[in-house]
Scaffold this active site. Sequence first.
Site, PDB file in Angstrom:
ATOM      1  N   GLN A  98       0.829  -1.214   0.000  1.00 13.62           N
ATOM      2  CA  GLN A  98       0.000   0.000   0.000  1.00 13.62           C
ATOM      3  C   GLN A  98       0.861   1.262   0.000  1.00 13.62           C
ATOM      4  O   GLN A  98       0.676   2.153  -0.823  1.00 13.62           O
ATOM      5  CB  GLN A  98      -0.923   0.020   1.230  1.00 13.62           C
ATOM      6  CG  GLN A  98      -1.892   1.198   1.198  1.00 13.62           C
ATOM      7  CD  GLN A  98      -2.486   1.538   2.570  1.00 13.62           C
ATOM      8  OE1 GLN A  98      -2.041   1.037   3.595  1.00 13.62           O
ATOM      9  NE2 GLN A  98      -3.487   2.388   2.566  1.00 13.62           N
ATOM     10  N   TYR A 140       1.827  -7.801  16.228  1.00 10.53           N
ATOM     11  CA  TYR A 140       2.298  -6.727  15.348  1.00 10.53           C
ATOM     12  C   TYR A 140       2.895  -5.594  16.186  1.00 10.53           C
ATOM     13  O   TYR A 140       4.000  -5.107  15.914  1.00 10.53           O
ATOM     14  CB  TYR A 140       1.123  -6.219  14.509  1.00 10.53           C
ATOM     15  CG  TYR A 140       1.412  -5.035  13.621  1.00 10.53           C
ATOM     16  CD1 TYR A 140       2.346  -5.111  12.597  1.00 10.53           C
ATOM     17  CD2 TYR A 140       0.712  -3.834  13.781  1.00 10.53           C
ATOM     18  CE1 TYR A 140       2.588  -4.020  11.765  1.00 10.53           C
ATOM     19  CE2 TYR A 140       0.944  -2.749  12.955  1.00 10.53           C
ATOM     20  CZ  TYR A 140       1.878  -2.854  11.952  1.00 10.53           C
ATOM     21  OH  TYR A 140       2.112  -1.775  11.132  1.00 10.53           O
TER      22      TYR A 140
HETATM   23  N1  SER Z   1      -2.565   0.094   9.555  1.00 12.76           N
HETATM   24  C1  SER Z   1      -1.933  -0.778  10.522  1.00 12.76           C
HETATM   25  C2  SER Z   1      -2.835  -1.852  10.949  1.00 12.76           C
HETATM   26  O1  SER Z   1      -4.013  -1.604  10.986  1.00 12.76           O
HETATM   27  C3  SER Z   1      -1.490   0.017  11.714  1.00 12.76           C
HETATM   28  O2  SER Z   1      -0.157   0.367  11.548  1.00 12.76           O
HETATM   29  O3  SER Z   1      -2.404  -2.906  11.276  1.00 12.76           O
END
Ligand code: SER
Length: 320
Positions: free
Chosen positions: A12, A143
């Site tokens: 993206q 994450y």
């Molecule tokens: N856009 C990312 C996510 O939603 C956040 O850094 O995981």
Amino acid sequence: MKKILVIGSAGQIGSELTLALRDIYGGENVIAGIRKTKPSEKLSETGPVEVVDALDMDNFVSVVKKHNVDAIINMAAILSATGEKNPMLAWDVNMNGLINVLEVAREFEMKQVLVPSSIAVFGPTTPRDNTPQETVLKPTTIYGVTKVAGELLGDYYVKRYGMDVRGLRYPGIISNETLPGGGTTDYAVAIYYEAIKNKKYTCFVNAETRLPMMYMPDCLKATIDLMQADFSKLRHHSDFNVGAMSFSVAELAESIKKHIPEFEIKYEPDYRQEIADSWPNSVDDSAARQEWGWEPEYDLDAMTKDMLEVIGDKHKKGLI
Ligand code: SER
């Protein structure tokens, strides 16, 4: 910097960042690193494209040598929602990929490494509003865990090896060129596409969900401004908060209704609600403003107008 390698050029942000950097530094000097996704025509026509897997050192080093790479931007990552489905994959790509990038950069004495971080470094015990630069970093997603470790690693390479490593905590990024994949903030992109295509959208987080967001032109500006900032002026390195706008899903839907009055939104929250609820409403980005002059341009209504125009155009041409 003479030769910049962008890892994750089909993603993206990577897809648009690579093109923006080619405009500044020249097409031949910005190498698009892709893994599996086919590069867009724009990407392959404007400069070199290489298959780069940061987890495969032989392949990675051969590309670095072939192009005399002296700066790396590592945009490859497994985002929050996909990460919860496959935590080991998130660890592997986000941590092992990153340490390989830093080690290759060290070995080849690169001039700069840019490693993005995210609002996912924050967690449920972090102050939610105007979240400070220095605050509690106890995320509850894999994450987020990899992003906190990534910030610490980046700063460690600055201190330990005197390297130039920089990074910023992206909020949710909204764009109309390449779709995001596997993130919690993806609803803020999907809503525009569905508004144009079907005039309705079912959102996977509730109406009150409020998160920091940023339109792609500001994301490119923030990234490039940070890359070009005078290193000696930076007090922070791998962890800049960058804010632009903050809105609830209900407010986002209202902004779309100003252009498409018949637009309808429904809510069916899933596992991503808990992730969104663990992140801030808005961030304090005064360090970025002071240290490298960060200033966003787009607010919600300006972004909505632009998004609907661009996506509406693509729809008319049958591209989406
Ligand atoms: N856009 C990312 C996510 O939603 C956040 O850094 O995981």
